[in-house]
Design an enzyme around this catalytic site. Structure first.
Site, PDB file in Angstrom:
ATOM      1  N   LYS A   1       0.971  -3.227   4.959  1.00 48.65           N
ATOM      2  CA  LYS A   1       0.061  -3.974   4.102  1.00 48.65           C
ATOM      3  C   LYS A   1       0.761  -4.860   3.085  1.00 48.65           C
ATOM      4  O   LYS A   1       1.770  -4.494   2.487  1.00 48.65           O
ATOM      5  CB  LYS A   1      -0.836  -3.002   3.337  1.00 48.65           C
TER       6      LYS A   1
ATOM      7  N   SER B   1       0.851  -1.183   0.000  1.00 48.96           N
ATOM      8  CA  SER B   1       0.000   0.000   0.000  1.00 48.96           C
ATOM      9  C   SER B   1       0.886   1.232   0.000  1.00 48.96           C
ATOM     10  O   SER B   1       1.961   1.228   0.606  1.00 48.96           O
ATOM     11  CB  SER B   1      -0.890  -0.002   1.239  1.00 48.96           C
TER      12      SER B   1
ATOM     13  N   GLU C   1      -7.554 -10.924  -6.033  1.00 54.37           N
ATOM     14  CA  GLU C   1      -8.747 -10.086  -6.203  1.00 54.37           C
ATOM     15  C   GLU C   1      -9.060  -9.887  -7.687  1.00 54.37           C
ATOM     16  O   GLU C   1     -10.226  -9.893  -8.086  1.00 54.37           O
ATOM     17  CB  GLU C   1      -8.531  -8.730  -5.529  1.00 54.37           C
TER      18      GLU C   1
END
Ligand code: ARG
Length: 465
Positions: free
Chosen positions: A290, A284, A297
């Site tokens: 992160k 991130s 996804e």
């Protein structure tokens, strides 16, 4: 050739007095996307030319010039030096026009006993066939990666879920092998579709066949088909091969999406069942801690455009009268897009599966939570105490409630506690409450016992050899 013909279209301008409006040209042209069929178009034309010569319809020397010239065109296209023209509409006319520039008069003989209708049906079918083969190879590679995971953790226990609530302990190997079955069915769907699509439309001409003495068996064989398509009307009107490809692709994308969803859940801090590799994760820009499962996804999302392509083409095809209608030019882009994205999703999933590491300890700890061996307890009451299953279900429910009230798991209850619920329970019951015994006991065919999982792994290894 009159000036008029030149002002309109060199391929079909004979009866036209004026050229097309710019908007007409824009809506009509497919060269922007069907240039992806160049290789198939040239392969088909070379086979057609050879057949025309062997049937005595054109001379050997014309066929030789055409076949040579087509190779030159192909090398120009592959080398990026070819100039595609929108005025020439599509790949078929672009190739033929360039061939004519290179070899002159014999080029005009190539289109004998053929139409763009059977030509495009052929090119697209060969393209879809090639993609089908590539998808099959991809699925085999994915299943091999899954088999490696399954074999490494054939006896690792993890929670099995229904409603995403802990249901019964299963093995990691068993869970991986569930996907092997799913992708195995996908593989067989693509293989079946390939077998059905392998009929050659070339020689159906515009729609009715031709009066020239062509040999459709010869071209079918040269182009790797099992047979020529048996009805010329169907040959030019049919797009089932593309629809079947998209249907198989949609189901496969749905499977990939479900697996991707599990990887997203499993890689979260709350689960920690698996660690995905850095190679298939992203960070991130603001939160330094992160590690996001972006590949999973995106794979989860690919179903959207792939199934969209299927619905799109069904909608184009429904209600079209026989045979060819220009609507059918709208068949290609979405198939190209679906094929590209399916291949990408399969490759990304294969990479993720190969790289991911399952957390054996976390899986095992999670397997023991949620009273996952309650069914084993009920089954024990049936076997050891000869209790009817419905009653055993009830007694087990009372034991679960007791454990819940004591904030512990089933194996943590004392025998006295248990006998308080049902006096006939003996100390033997503790043997079935452990997760390892639980999975080891599920030896029914296709069950989660490591012994059964290993048999399935062996069967699939043999199958995918
Ligand atoms: N570009 C056309 C297509 O993709 C080729 C076939 C055109 N045939 C015709 N009769 N206009 O469908």
């Amino acid at each position: 050739m009159s000036d008029n013909t030149k002002a309109t279209n060199a391929m079909w301008g004979g009866r036209f007095a004026a050229g097309p409006d710019a908007i007409m040209e824009a809506i009509n042209a497919s060269i922007g996307f069907d240039q992806r069929l160049a290789q198939q178009d040239i392969e088909g034309s070379r086979a057609h030319a050879a057949m025309l010569a062997s049937a005595g319809i054109i001379t050997d020397s014309d066929a030789g010039a055409i076949r040579e010239g087509l190779l030159t065109v192909l090398s120009e296209i592959e080398g990026g030096t070819f100039t595609f023209s929108t005025a020439l509409e599509d790949i078929h006319m672009n190739v033929e026009a360039r061939l004519s520039e290179i070899i002159g008069e014999p080029a005009g003989r190539l289109h004998t006993a053929r139409s763009r209708n059977d030509q495009v049906a052929l090119d697209f079918r060969m393209w879809v066939r090639g993609q089908t083969d590539a998808v099959c190879d991809g699925l085999i590679a994915l299943n091999k990666a899954l088999l490696i995971q399954a074999e490494a953790g054939a006896d690792w226990v993890m929670p099995g879920f229904t409603h995403l609530q802990v249901a019964q302990p299963v093995t990691w190997g068993h869970h991986m092998m569930a996907y092997v079955e799913m992708f195995g069915r996908d593989l067989s769907r693509f293989q079946n579709a390939r077998a059905r699509m392998n009929e050659c439309p070339l020689g159906a001409a515009a729609l009715a066949g031709t009066s020239f003495p062509i040999d459709r068996h010869m071209t079918a064989k040269a182009l790797g088909f099992d047979a020529p398509a048996a009805n010329s009307l169907d040959a030019v009107a049919d797009r089932d091969f593309a629809l079947e490809f998209l249907a198989a692709a949609s189901i496969c994308a749905m499977h990939l999406s479900r697996f991707a969803e599990e990887l997203v859940i499993w890689s979260s801090a709350q689960f920690r069942f698996v660690a995905l590799s850095d190679r298939f994760s992203t960070g991130s820009s603001i939160m330094p801690q992160k590690k996001n499962p972006d590949a999973a996804e995106l794979i989860r999302a690919k179903i959207g455009r792939i199934m969209g392509a299927m619905v799109g083409l069904f909608t184009v095809m429904k209600g079209l009268p026989l045979t060819y209608s220009k609507d059918m030019q709208e068949d290609k882009e979405q198939v190209f897009d679906a094929a590209d994205n399916l291949m990408l999703a399969i490759a990304a999933m294969t990479g993720m599966v190969s790289d991911m590491s399952a957390n054996k300890e976390t899986l095992e700890a999670a397997a023991s939570t949620g009273f996952s061996t309650a069914t084993d307890l009920a089954d024990w009451l049936v076997r050891a105490l000869n209790m009817p299953f419905r009653e055993a279900h009830h007694v087990t429910g009372a034991l679960v409630a007791l454990a819940e009230s004591q904030n512990c798991d089933l194996p943590d209850l004392t025998l006295t506690d248990m006998q308080f619920v049902h006096e006939a329970i003996t100390g033997d019951v503790f043997e079935v409450l452990g997760v390892h015994n639980s999975v080891a006991s599920r030896v029914s065919y296709g069950g989660t016992a490591p012994s059964e999982v290993k048999k399935q792994i062996a069967r699939w290894k043999e199958k995918l050899k």
